[in-house]
Scaffold this motif. Structure first.
Motif, mmCIF file in Angstrom:
data_model
loop_
_atom_site.group_PDB
_atom_site.id
_atom_site.type_symbol
_atom_site.label_atom_id
_atom_site.label_comp_id
_atom_site.label_asym_id
_atom_site.label_seq_id
_atom_site.Cartn_x
_atom_site.Cartn_y
_atom_site.Cartn_z
ATOM 1 N N TYR A 124 0.863 -1.181 0.000
ATOM 2 C CA TYR A 124 0.000 0.000 0.000
ATOM 3 C C TYR A 124 0.895 1.225 0.000
ATOM 4 C CZ TYR A 124 -3.228 3.531 1.992
ATOM 5 O OH TYR A 124 -3.978 4.657 2.230
ATOM 6 N N LEU A 125 0.623 2.152 -0.892
ATOM 7 C CA LEU A 125 1.410 3.384 -0.972
ATOM 8 C C LEU A 125 0.459 4.556 -1.036
ATOM 9 C CD1 LEU A 125 3.961 5.091 -1.436
ATOM 10 C CD2 LEU A 125 3.870 4.457 -3.851
ATOM 11 N N SER A 126 0.634 5.498 -0.108
ATOM 12 C CA SER A 126 -0.234 6.669 -0.096
ATOM 13 C C SER A 126 0.465 7.797 0.644
ATOM 14 C CB SER A 126 -1.562 6.325 0.585
ATOM 15 O OG SER A 126 -2.486 7.394 0.478
ATOM 16 N N TYR A 127 -0.030 9.015 0.448
ATOM 17 C CA TYR A 127 0.454 10.156 1.219
ATOM 18 C C TYR A 127 -0.250 10.097 2.572
ATOM 19 C CZ TYR A 127 1.992 14.807 2.441
ATOM 20 O OH TYR A 127 2.596 15.864 3.079
ATOM 21 N N LEU A 128 0.522 9.966 3.640
ATOM 22 C CA LEU A 128 -0.079 9.707 4.950
ATOM 23 C C LEU A 128 0.435 10.686 6.007
ATOM 24 C CD1 LEU A 128 0.162 5.800 5.051
ATOM 25 C CD2 LEU A 128 -1.775 7.202 4.314
ATOM 26 N N ARG A 129 -0.417 10.927 6.973
ATOM 27 C CA ARG A 129 -0.040 11.704 8.152
ATOM 28 C C ARG A 129 0.273 10.718 9.282
ATOM 29 N NH1 ARG A 129 -5.374 15.085 7.963
ATOM 30 N NH2 ARG A 129 -6.051 12.944 7.635
ATOM 31 N N PRO A 130 0.943 11.193 10.345
ATOM 32 C CA PRO A 130 1.405 10.243 11.377
ATOM 33 C C PRO A 130 0.307 9.299 11.887
ATOM 34 C CG PRO A 130 2.410 12.374 11.760
ATOM 35 C CD PRO A 130 1.433 12.567 10.625
ATOM 36 N N TRP A 131 -0.894 9.849 12.147
ATOM 37 C CA TRP A 131 -1.962 9.008 12.710
ATOM 38 C C TRP A 131 -2.525 8.010 11.697
ATOM 39 C CZ3 TRP A 131 -1.681 14.302 13.478
ATOM 40 C CH2 TRP A 131 -2.181 15.082 12.425
ATOM 41 N N ASP A 132 -2.216 8.234 10.404
ATOM 42 C CA ASP A 132 -2.689 7.292 9.381
ATOM 43 C C ASP A 132 -1.896 5.977 9.392
ATOM 44 O OD1 ASP A 132 -4.625 9.028 8.240
ATOM 45 O OD2 ASP A 132 -3.074 10.023 7.042
ATOM 46 N N PHE A 133 -0.624 6.042 9.848
ATOM 47 C CA PHE A 133 0.201 4.829 9.747
ATOM 48 C C PHE A 133 0.900 4.434 11.047
ATOM 49 C CE2 PHE A 133 4.579 6.497 9.521
ATOM 50 C CZ PHE A 133 4.355 7.837 9.245
ATOM 51 N N ALA A 134 0.662 5.176 12.140
ATOM 52 C CA ALA A 134 1.369 4.867 13.393
ATOM 53 C C ALA A 134 1.010 3.469 13.892
ATOM 54 C CB ALA A 134 1.034 5.917 14.460
ATOM 55 N N ALA A 135 -0.263 3.152 13.910
ATOM 56 C CA ALA A 135 -0.693 1.825 14.358
ATOM 57 C C ALA A 135 -0.246 0.761 13.364
ATOM 58 C CB ALA A 135 -2.211 1.794 14.509
ATOM 59 N N GLY A 136 -0.464 1.035 12.096
ATOM 60 C CA GLY A 136 -0.133 0.069 11.052
ATOM 61 C C GLY A 136 1.342 -0.276 11.023
ATOM 62 N N ARG A 137 2.199 0.711 11.290
ATOM 63 C CA ARG A 137 3.644 0.431 11.284
ATOM 64 C C ARG A 137 4.002 -0.605 12.355
ATOM 65 N NH1 ARG A 137 8.660 4.232 13.270
ATOM 66 N NH2 ARG A 137 10.203 2.562 13.036
ATOM 67 N N VAL A 138 3.460 -0.430 13.548
ATOM 68 C CA VAL A 138 3.764 -1.379 14.636
ATOM 69 C C VAL A 138 3.356 -2.793 14.227
ATOM 70 C CG1 VAL A 138 3.330 -1.999 17.040
ATOM 71 C CG2 VAL A 138 3.398 0.427 16.372
#
Lengths: 258, 258
Positions: free
Chosen positions: B203-217
């Motif tokens: 998945y590739l998108s322009y994201l803000r911190p709250w968009d990917f913080a959970a997903g990164r973990v």
């Protein structure tokens, strides 16, 4: 056909669809046999074949006068919409079925002398069965489904296909720019069911008869409109770009597409 | 932090997420108050606000040392990842929430001195809660989630955003052409959860911190990789194009993007 007969046929077909879903879920627990049809993006599996066999057989039991047009060719050679024509897609969104095990549908449309009569879209993993037609109304899992609000393109999300969007076919990029955004799910059945549910104001894609036969019956019953991109009626025996939308969205899209 | 403490915190946070979901579902039965933030495509509702209040309050109860970065600004001014940093998105995919009443997520990520520690993505309508982190593993609705197969871009579907695809940012059209197809759902949380589940290879998108913080973990715990489009590490306090993918897909995408 009398409404009472259609009600009975509609009930029987919902049982057929539920049985088909149960069989598909069971087969998903075993190894799939996957083959390419025209390209690596056009797949067919053993489950498409077995489910088509099942659906064609049950349709013939319920309607001995049935002419069946089925995606994988296990029905009849149908060259006319005269009489009782059933159009079957055993797995719509086979790419999703194979690679996501999610986001695919089983679909059946029934036409009498060309008139949309009954339609079924079963979103298998979401367990949502849209069923019905003009004489019997539309239900979702047996409960009456309200007609979606007649929203304009500017006030809703629009369903697209990636090839049309990337290559800007039919001015698709301007259609999306005029909407609140694009959604691409890879299954005509799932995306048309989202138009029925009011989650999308419209959907435009290049479709084959089995991709939209069921959806057309359900959409028109709910006051939605189904047409080609020049606004002319669809032909149930040919492929082309098909628009399923609210009335207001259809007007807005037809003014943009070219 | 000891693993036993993290296990306890993880259990407590799953209860918080379930309570948040129940409250959101209840509020969906009443009229939403919708406001535009930066544009007609950037919405916030009373439910975003009330759910953010709830999550921030519960996080402070569970972790008195919490610094909370929350999308709607009800947390703290967070300028460093030092200490206990919680990153909250009360409704991810607000456009879907408002216009589809479906396909949105509640997300919380927890970082200790910059290290991914715990993450939560709740796909509300699908009722799927992805939870966990490196010390405790990843569960889906409480059941251990297996790491997805390390598939190549050519062997899977790829999650995109419509603006990047239409404007061909980062060579996105070539990325899609190299994959089996594009899927666009309008919620980073839902799309990242599909990468976790193996439904998308990336998945590739322009994201803000709250968009990917959970997903990164969650992604990193499952052996997936999260980076910027030049392959460098993401910065949890800034916005940018973020790639979440299998290792093989990351290599393939990084060779295409520009």
């Amino acid at each position: 056909m009398e409404t009472a007969q259609l009600e009975k046929l509609n009930q029987a077909m919902q049982v057929v669809m539920q049985t088909a879903r149960a069989q598909v879920l069971t087969k998903m627990g075993t190894k799939l046999t996957v083959a390419e049809k025209t390209s690596r993006r056009d797949l067919v599996t053993n489950v498409d074949h077995s489910n088509e066999d099942f659906l064609v057989q049950r349709i013939r039991q319920l309607d001995p006068r049935a002419h069946v047009l089925a995606e994988e060719g296990r029905g009849d050679q149908v060259t006319s919409m005269a009489g009782h024509v059933w159009i079957v897609d055993p797995i719509d969104g086979t790419m999703n079925f194979v690679h996501q095990r999610n986001h695919f549908a089983i679909m059946v449309g029934y036409y009498v002398d060309g008139q949309p009569t009954l339609g079924y879209i079963y979103d298998v993993m979401a367990n949502k069965l849209y069923a019905g037609g003009p004489a019997v109304g539309v239900t979702l899992n047996g409960q009456p489904l309200a007609a979606p609000v007649d929203l304009d393109l500017a006030d809703g999300l629009f369903g697209a296909s990636a090839p049309l969007l990337i290559h800007d076919r039919f001015n698709m990029q301007r259609v999306i720019a005029a909407s609140l955004g694009a959604r691409i799910l890879g299954s005509a059945g799932v995306q048309i069911s989202q138009v029925l549910a009011g989650e999308l104001v419209g959907y435009l894609s290049y479709l084959r008869p089995w991709d939209f036969a069921a959806g057309r019956v359900l959409a028109e019953t709910l006051g939605l409109v189904v047409s080609q991109v020049d606004g002319t009626p669809v032909n149930m025996l040919s492929s082309g770009a098909v628009l399923v939308a609210t009335r207001r969205t259809q007007r807005a899209v037809l003014a943009i597409v070219k």
